[in-house]
Design an enzyme around this catalytic site. Structure first.
Site, PDB file in Angstrom:
ATOM      1  N   ARG A   1     -46.162 -16.966  31.519  1.00 14.14           N
ATOM      2  CA  ARG A   1     -45.593 -17.115  32.866  1.00 14.14           C
ATOM      3  C   ARG A   1     -45.133 -15.806  33.492  1.00 14.14           C
ATOM      4  NH1 ARG A   1     -41.624 -21.706  30.915  1.00 14.14           N
ATOM      5  NH2 ARG A   1     -42.034 -20.581  28.975  1.00 14.14           N
TER       6      ARG A   1
ATOM      7  N   GLY B   1     -43.137 -15.011  25.764  1.00 14.34           N
ATOM      8  CA  GLY B   1     -42.563 -14.445  26.993  1.00 14.34           C
ATOM      9  C   GLY B   1     -41.383 -15.235  27.537  1.00 14.34           C
ATOM     10  N   GLY B   2     -41.527 -16.556  27.570  1.00 13.16           N
ATOM     11  CA  GLY B   2     -40.478 -17.415  28.127  1.00 13.16           C
ATOM     12  C   GLY B   2     -40.550 -17.524  29.639  1.00 13.16           C
TER      13      GLY B   2
ATOM     14  N   TYR C   1     -41.453 -22.754  16.294  1.00 16.24           N
ATOM     15  CA  TYR C   1     -40.285 -22.986  17.138  1.00 16.24           C
ATOM     16  C   TYR C   1     -39.346 -23.994  16.480  1.00 16.24           C
ATOM     17  CZ  TYR C   1     -43.176 -20.890  20.925  1.00 16.24           C
ATOM     18  OH  TYR C   1     -43.947 -20.054  21.687  1.00 16.24           O
TER      19      TYR C   1
ATOM     20  N   LYS D   1     -45.721 -16.376  15.976  1.00 20.05           N
ATOM     21  CA  LYS D   1     -45.179 -16.205  17.311  1.00 20.05           C
ATOM     22  C   LYS D   1     -43.833 -16.909  17.351  1.00 20.05           C
ATOM     23  CE  LYS D   1     -46.124 -17.391  22.072  1.00 20.05           C
ATOM     24  NZ  LYS D   1     -47.082 -17.860  23.033  1.00 20.05           N
TER      25      LYS D   1
ATOM     26  N   ASP E   1     -45.686 -25.418  36.328  1.00 19.97           N
ATOM     27  CA  ASP E   1     -45.680 -23.958  36.134  1.00 19.97           C
ATOM     28  C   ASP E   1     -46.635 -23.241  37.097  1.00 19.97           C
ATOM     29  OD1 ASP E   1     -43.892 -23.974  34.079  1.00 19.97           O
ATOM     30  OD2 ASP E   1     -45.306 -23.537  32.483  1.00 19.97           O
TER      31      ASP E   1
ATOM     32  N   LYS F   1     -39.679 -17.024  19.299  1.00 22.96           N
ATOM     33  CA  LYS F   1     -38.932 -16.688  20.522  1.00 22.96           C
ATOM     34  C   LYS F   1     -37.843 -15.701  20.164  1.00 22.96           C
ATOM     35  CE  LYS F   1     -40.139 -20.796  22.893  1.00 22.96           C
ATOM     36  NZ  LYS F   1     -40.378 -21.163  24.243  1.00 22.96           N
TER      37      LYS F   1
ATOM     38  N   HIS G   1     -46.348 -27.816  29.449  1.00 20.07           N
ATOM     39  CA  HIS G   1     -45.320 -27.997  30.486  1.00 20.07           C
ATOM     40  C   HIS G   1     -45.802 -28.826  31.659  1.00 20.07           C
ATOM     41  CE1 HIS G   1     -43.756 -23.791  29.107  1.00 20.07           C
ATOM     42  NE2 HIS G   1     -43.411 -24.746  28.274  1.00 20.07           N
TER      43      HIS G   1
HETATM   44  P1  FBP Z   1     -44.731 -18.165  28.057  1.00 24.83           P
HETATM   45  O1  FBP Z   1     -44.836 -16.660  27.955  1.00 24.83           O
HETATM   46  O2  FBP Z   1     -45.141 -18.662  29.394  1.00 24.83           O
HETATM   47  O3  FBP Z   1     -43.362 -18.645  27.624  1.00 24.83           O
HETATM   48  O4  FBP Z   1     -45.770 -18.750  27.037  1.00 24.83           O
HETATM   49  C1  FBP Z   1     -45.552 -18.696  25.672  1.00 24.83           C
HETATM   50  C2  FBP Z   1     -45.626 -20.077  25.037  1.00 24.83           C
HETATM   51  O5  FBP Z   1     -45.460 -20.015  23.639  1.00 24.83           O
HETATM   52  C3  FBP Z   1     -46.894 -20.839  25.351  1.00 24.83           C
HETATM   53  O6  FBP Z   1     -47.941 -20.519  24.498  1.00 24.83           O
HETATM   54  C4  FBP Z   1     -46.437 -22.258  25.278  1.00 24.83           C
HETATM   55  O7  FBP Z   1     -47.119 -23.083  26.140  1.00 24.83           O
HETATM   56  C5  FBP Z   1     -45.016 -22.185  25.743  1.00 24.83           C
HETATM   57  O8  FBP Z   1     -44.579 -20.862  25.532  1.00 24.83           O
HETATM   58  C6  FBP Z   1     -44.120 -23.142  25.033  1.00 24.83           C
HETATM   59  O9  FBP Z   1     -42.943 -23.234  25.731  1.00 24.83           O
HETATM   60  P2  FBP Z   1     -41.771 -24.195  25.354  1.00 24.83           P
HETATM   61  O10 FBP Z   1     -40.703 -23.308  24.818  1.00 24.83           O
HETATM   62  O11 FBP Z   1     -41.357 -24.803  26.651  1.00 24.83           O
HETATM   63  O12 FBP Z   1     -42.253 -25.193  24.348  1.00 24.83           O
END
Ligand code: FBP
Length: 249
Positions: A228, A200-201, A143, A174, A28, A176, A24
């Site tokens: 975060r 976490g998000g 993702y 891992k 952050d 979302k 990011h």
């Molecule tokens: P957070 O808990 O801060 O969201 O971190 C989890 C994570 O998977 C990090 O490992 C990675 O940098 C980020 O989220 C990816 O976020 P994005 O959805 O913006 O690609």
């Protein structure tokens, strides 16, 4: 079955994620959490079962990480958010280097649905094979991203991400959470013997965060890799304690 003992406690996991500086950028961060030592301190005092870094931080802060005794999870690929279009995240570190840096597990992000997914699958394949030989657990950040996924439902995509992890040989995936427990239960089922953890998000209020952690546990996921919501919190150890209570009781 690969041994996950180094990065779990009683079968559950709580990882502190800190690869956002690359993913990011510094937007952050604040004056405190911009310092990797602050993160190592939280991971240690908070009793995290792992801390996620890219190679550069793992190298420069090697002695501090070692001293903390928190298991290092080394992210082997990454990208900035400056490039637009279908995402691709290429390998930046090898399994061999990760082991040299003391890693207890390695991580790799795959953007399923991106027109570049086959490149990431290929890199993951080599990493998974190498890690298997060394007995190192592999965590796949999966993702769904890119132009092609627009019409798909979040339930379908979450389950697809989870199933992909099982199919490609990840030990932990891992994903979302879309906020619907029934959908997460279905995703966990799809992951089979591959364990599921949740990202976490963006930072949310404490009630909402703890409610989500409760649902994550109830749905059968083994925990979280969270960033975060912890290190942007003014009291990171207090929120950690509350999350741990939900995970471990
Ligand atoms: P957070 O808990 O801060 O969201 O971190 C989890 C994570 O998977 C990090 O490992 C990675 O940098 C980020 O989220 C990816 O976020 P994005 O959805 O913006 O690609």
């Amino acid at each position: 079955m690969i041994n996950l003992k180094k990065i779990t406690k009683k079968g559950k996991a709580l990882f502190l994620a800190y690869d956002q500086g690359l993913e990011h950028g510094p937007s952050d961060f604040n004056d405190k959490n911009v310092d990797p030592n602050y993160i190592i301190e939280i991971a240690k005092k908070g009793g995290y079962t792992g801390v996620v870094f890219q190679k550069g931080i793992a190298e420069k802060y090697k002695s501090e990480i070692k001293k903390s005794k928190v298991s290092l999870i080394l992210k082997l690929n990454g990208k900035t958010n400056l490039v637009k279009g279908d995402p691709i995240s290429r390998q930046l570190c090898t399994v061999k280097e990760a082991i040299k840096l003391g890693a207890g597990a390695v991580g790799y992000t795959i953007y399923i649905g991106s027109k570049h997914e086959s490149i990431m699958f290929k890199e993951f394949e080599n990493i998974q094979r190498e890690a298997r030989k060394k007995g190192l657990p592999v965590i796949a950040w999966i993702y769904p991203r890119g132009k092609s996924i627009k019409s798909k439902s979040s339930r379908e995509l979450m389950a697809y991400a989870a199933r992909t992890g099982l199919e490609i040989g990840a030990d932990i995936i891992k994903i979302k959470y879309n906020g619907k427990i029934a959908d997460l239960k279905w995703a966990v089922k799809n992951a089979g013997k591959t364990r599921v953890i949740i990202a976490g998000g963006v930072k949310k209020n404490e009630r909402e965060l703890l409610r989500q952690v409760r649902e994550i546990v109830d749905a059968g996921a083994i925990g979280l890799a969270i960033g975060r919501n912890i290190w942007q919190n003014k009291k990171p150890l207090e929120i950690t304690k509350k999350i741990k209570k939900v995970i471990w009781g």
